[in-house]
Design a protein around this motif. Structure first.
Motif, PDB file in Angstrom:
ATOM      1  N   LEU A  71     -13.317  54.158  15.730  1.00 17.26           N
ATOM      2  CA  LEU A  71     -13.940  54.771  14.774  1.00 17.26           C
ATOM      3  C   LEU A  71     -15.031  55.492  15.166  1.00 17.26           C
ATOM      4  N   SER A  72     -15.246  56.633  14.359  1.00 16.97           N
ATOM      5  CA  SER A  72     -16.495  57.477  14.606  1.00 16.97           C
ATOM      6  C   SER A  72     -17.893  56.643  14.143  1.00 16.97           C
ATOM      7  N   ALA A  73     -18.908  57.134  14.769  1.00 21.11           N
ATOM      8  CA  ALA A  73     -20.156  56.433  14.489  1.00 21.11           C
ATOM      9  C   ALA A  73     -20.201  56.317  12.950  1.00 21.11           C
ATOM     10  N   LEU A  74     -19.994  57.340  12.322  1.00 24.99           N
ATOM     11  CA  LEU A  74     -19.863  57.231  10.732  1.00 24.99           C
ATOM     12  C   LEU A  74     -18.915  56.255  10.092  1.00 24.99           C
ATOM     13  N   GLU A  75     -17.987  56.115  10.592  1.00 25.33           N
ATOM     14  CA  GLU A  75     -16.893  55.002  10.167  1.00 25.33           C
ATOM     15  C   GLU A  75     -17.353  53.688  10.289  1.00 25.33           C
ATOM     16  N   ASN A  76     -18.025  53.643  11.309  1.00 27.98           N
ATOM     17  CA  ASN A  76     -18.535  52.227  12.013  1.00 27.98           C
ATOM     18  C   ASN A  76     -19.404  51.754  11.149  1.00 27.98           C
ATOM     19  N   VAL A  77     -20.555  52.719  10.783  1.00 32.44           N
ATOM     20  CA  VAL A  77     -21.361  52.304   9.817  1.00 32.44           C
ATOM     21  C   VAL A  77     -20.974  52.226   8.326  1.00 32.44           C
ATOM     22  N   GLU A  78     -19.985  53.019   8.194  1.00 41.48           N
ATOM     23  CA  GLU A  78     -19.490  52.852   6.675  1.00 41.48           C
ATOM     24  C   GLU A  78     -18.662  51.568   6.568  1.00 41.48           C
ATOM     25  N   TYR A  79     -17.985  51.001   7.521  1.00 45.59           N
ATOM     26  CA  TYR A  79     -17.380  49.802   7.560  1.00 45.59           C
ATOM     27  C   TYR A  79     -17.722  48.655   6.748  1.00 45.59           C
ATOM     28  N   PRO A  80     -19.026  48.175   7.025  1.00 42.44           N
ATOM     29  CA  PRO A  80     -19.676  47.083   6.019  1.00 42.44           C
ATOM     30  C   PRO A  80     -19.171  47.288   4.633  1.00 42.44           C
ATOM     31  N   LEU A  81     -19.580  48.513   4.234  1.00 47.62           N
ATOM     32  CA  LEU A  81     -19.352  48.823   2.666  1.00 47.62           C
ATOM     33  C   LEU A  81     -18.020  48.879   2.271  1.00 47.62           C
ATOM     34  N   MET A  82     -16.928  49.100   3.060  1.00 40.95           N
ATOM     35  CA  MET A  82     -15.592  49.148   2.524  1.00 40.95           C
ATOM     36  C   MET A  82     -15.458  47.637   2.529  1.00 40.95           C
ATOM     37  N   LEU A  83     -15.836  46.626   3.040  1.00 35.37           N
ATOM     38  CA  LEU A  83     -15.566  45.294   2.997  1.00 35.37           C
ATOM     39  C   LEU A  83     -15.916  44.794   1.591  1.00 35.37           C
ATOM     40  N   LEU A  84     -17.311  45.381   1.105  1.00 44.14           N
ATOM     41  CA  LEU A  84     -17.678  45.296  -0.282  1.00 44.14           C
ATOM     42  C   LEU A  84     -17.141  45.821  -1.273  1.00 44.14           C
ATOM     43  N   ASN A  85     -16.226  46.668  -1.099  1.00 45.62           N
ATOM     44  CA  ASN A  85     -15.195  47.546  -2.107  1.00 45.62           C
ATOM     45  C   ASN A  85     -16.265  48.604  -2.756  1.00 45.62           C
ATOM     46  N   ILE A  86     -17.220  49.186  -2.101  1.00 47.24           N
ATOM     47  CA  ILE A  86     -18.098  50.344  -2.584  1.00 47.24           C
ATOM     48  C   ILE A  86     -17.161  51.387  -2.562  1.00 47.24           C
ATOM     49  N   PRO A  87     -17.379  52.401  -3.620  1.00 46.35           N
ATOM     50  CA  PRO A  87     -16.616  53.369  -4.100  1.00 46.35           C
ATOM     51  C   PRO A  87     -16.808  54.463  -2.436  1.00 46.35           C
ATOM     52  N   GLU A  88     -15.871  55.251  -2.152  1.00 44.84           N
ATOM     53  CA  GLU A  88     -15.969  56.035  -1.083  1.00 44.84           C
ATOM     54  C   GLU A  88     -17.128  57.083  -1.044  1.00 44.84           C
ATOM     55  N   ALA A  89     -17.595  57.986  -2.151  1.00 49.83           N
ATOM     56  CA  ALA A  89     -18.578  58.664  -2.131  1.00 49.83           C
ATOM     57  C   ALA A  89     -19.856  57.979  -1.909  1.00 49.83           C
ATOM     58  N   GLU A  90     -20.146  56.875  -2.589  1.00 49.98           N
ATOM     59  CA  GLU A  90     -21.274  55.979  -2.217  1.00 49.98           C
ATOM     60  C   GLU A  90     -21.132  55.535  -0.714  1.00 49.98           C
ATOM     61  N   ARG A  91     -20.125  55.251  -0.248  1.00 49.73           N
ATOM     62  CA  ARG A  91     -20.111  54.704   1.168  1.00 49.73           C
ATOM     63  C   ARG A  91     -20.727  55.620   2.027  1.00 49.73           C
ATOM     64  N   LEU A  92     -20.055  56.986   2.073  1.00 47.36           N
ATOM     65  CA  LEU A  92     -20.395  58.035   2.855  1.00 47.36           C
ATOM     66  C   LEU A  92     -21.885  58.348   2.719  1.00 47.36           C
ATOM     67  N   GLU A  93     -22.260  58.463   1.658  1.00 49.08           N
ATOM     68  CA  GLU A  93     -23.711  59.085   1.506  1.00 49.08           C
ATOM     69  C   GLU A  93     -24.733  57.834   2.016  1.00 49.08           C
ATOM     70  N   ARG A  94     -24.488  56.572   1.860  1.00 51.42           N
ATOM     71  CA  ARG A  94     -25.271  55.465   2.607  1.00 51.42           C
ATOM     72  C   ARG A  94     -25.258  55.416   3.912  1.00 51.42           C
ATOM     73  N   ALA A  95     -23.906  55.873   4.269  1.00 50.13           N
ATOM     74  CA  ALA A  95     -23.725  55.942   6.006  1.00 50.13           C
ATOM     75  C   ALA A  95     -24.325  57.084   6.593  1.00 50.13           C
ATOM     76  N   HIS A  96     -24.320  58.232   6.161  1.00 44.91           N
ATOM     77  CA  HIS A  96     -24.845  59.344   6.490  1.00 44.91           C
ATOM     78  C   HIS A  96     -26.531  59.036   6.438  1.00 44.91           C
ATOM     79  N   GLN A  97     -27.003  58.367   5.529  1.00 41.05           N
ATOM     80  CA  GLN A  97     -28.485  58.097   5.471  1.00 41.05           C
ATOM     81  C   GLN A  97     -29.058  57.137   6.240  1.00 41.05           C
ATOM     82  N   ALA A  98     -28.159  56.194   6.650  1.00 38.02           N
ATOM     83  CA  ALA A  98     -28.405  55.381   7.487  1.00 38.02           C
ATOM     84  C   ALA A  98     -28.404  55.875   8.970  1.00 38.02           C
ATOM     85  N   LEU A  99     -27.601  56.478   9.326  1.00 30.74           N
ATOM     86  CA  LEU A  99     -27.613  57.231  10.709  1.00 30.74           C
ATOM     87  C   LEU A  99     -28.712  58.300  10.764  1.00 30.74           C
TER      88      LEU A  99
END
Length: 235
Positions: free
Chosen positions: A105-133
């Motif tokens: 997985l890419s850096a973004l996908e690794n950061v996004e992964y915990p949010l996927m487990l929480l069933n957070i919508p994709e758009a919000e996941r990506l935004e939060r992952a970008h902000q965390a990085l």
């Protein structure tokens, strides 16, 4: 009498006993202390002292054998397994010595992964992952895989993964052990800055006395017992 209104975790007479081939080994014995909101705790002790066992109990990975563990004043004995799993997924961020990133997985996908487990919508996941990085200084490395990153960069991705869900507690198990001195200091300073900015509680386990000396509260463990617990105002 101690007040627990700001308690994140409270250990009350905690024991952790492991059994192997009919032989019992006591990893933790009579552990009593409270982790308060917003603290930066440095946990130290020799190898085999019980540090990792303590972190695993705190992270709801290993249940205590005896005693009571309270999460925000709720005894975990009163919670079902799925409730504990949800608390672990939502409230606790983990940072490991070996990074524990998924290599494909890419850096973004690794950061996004915990949010996927929480069933957070994709758009919000990506935004939060970008902000965390971005918060850890890796906004230009989103599409790189772990093998394309330095050790320090991989640990920054791991930190971003830990903070992306806005946890109450971050548990860091020897997060600088595989890094050189300069990178270790940078990673520690980053973690301290995030702790102060986000008001998140951090418990960091380390063999490095220089890093432990910078923490606000220092707990030392030996042979499964807490032998000192002091506020020093470092963080």
């Amino acid at each position: 009498m101690e007040k627990f209104s700001d308690a994140v975790l409270r250990f009350q007479n905690i024991h952790k006993i492991f059994s192997s081939d009919g032989v019992n080994f006591t990893a933790l014995e009579k552990i009593n202390f409270t982790i308060h909101k917003g603290e930066f705790i440095g946990l130290s002790g020799k190898s085999g002292s019980g540090k990792t066992s303590l972190l695993n109990v705190a992270g709801l990975i290993d249940p205590p054998t005896k005693g009571d563990l309270f999460i925000k004043n709720t005894n975990i004995k009163d919670l079902k397994d799925h409730e504990l799993s949800l608390i672990r997924a939502q409230e606790i961020g983990f940072i490991f010595q070996t990074f524990n990133l998924l290599p494909l997985l890419s850096a973004l996908e690794n950061v996004e992964y915990p949010l996927m487990l929480l069933n957070i919508p994709e758009a919000e996941r990506l935004e939060r992952a970008h902000q965390a990085l971005k918060r850890v200084g890796l906004e230009g490395f989103t599409h790189r895989r772990p093998g394309q990153l330095s050790g320090g960069q991989r640990q920054r991705v791991a930190i971003a993964r830990a903070i992306v869900k806005s946890p109450t507690l971050i548990l860091a198990d020897e997060p600088t052990a595989n890094l050189d001195t300069k990178t270790s200091e940078e990673v520690f300073d980053l973690l301290m800055g995030l702790q102060q900015d986000m008001k998140v509680t951090v418990m960091l386990c380390s063999h490095d006395p220089d890093l432990i000396a910078k923490t606000q509260r220092q707990i030392k463990i030996s042979d499964g017992h807490i032998i000192s617990d002091s506020l020093v105002g470092g963080a």
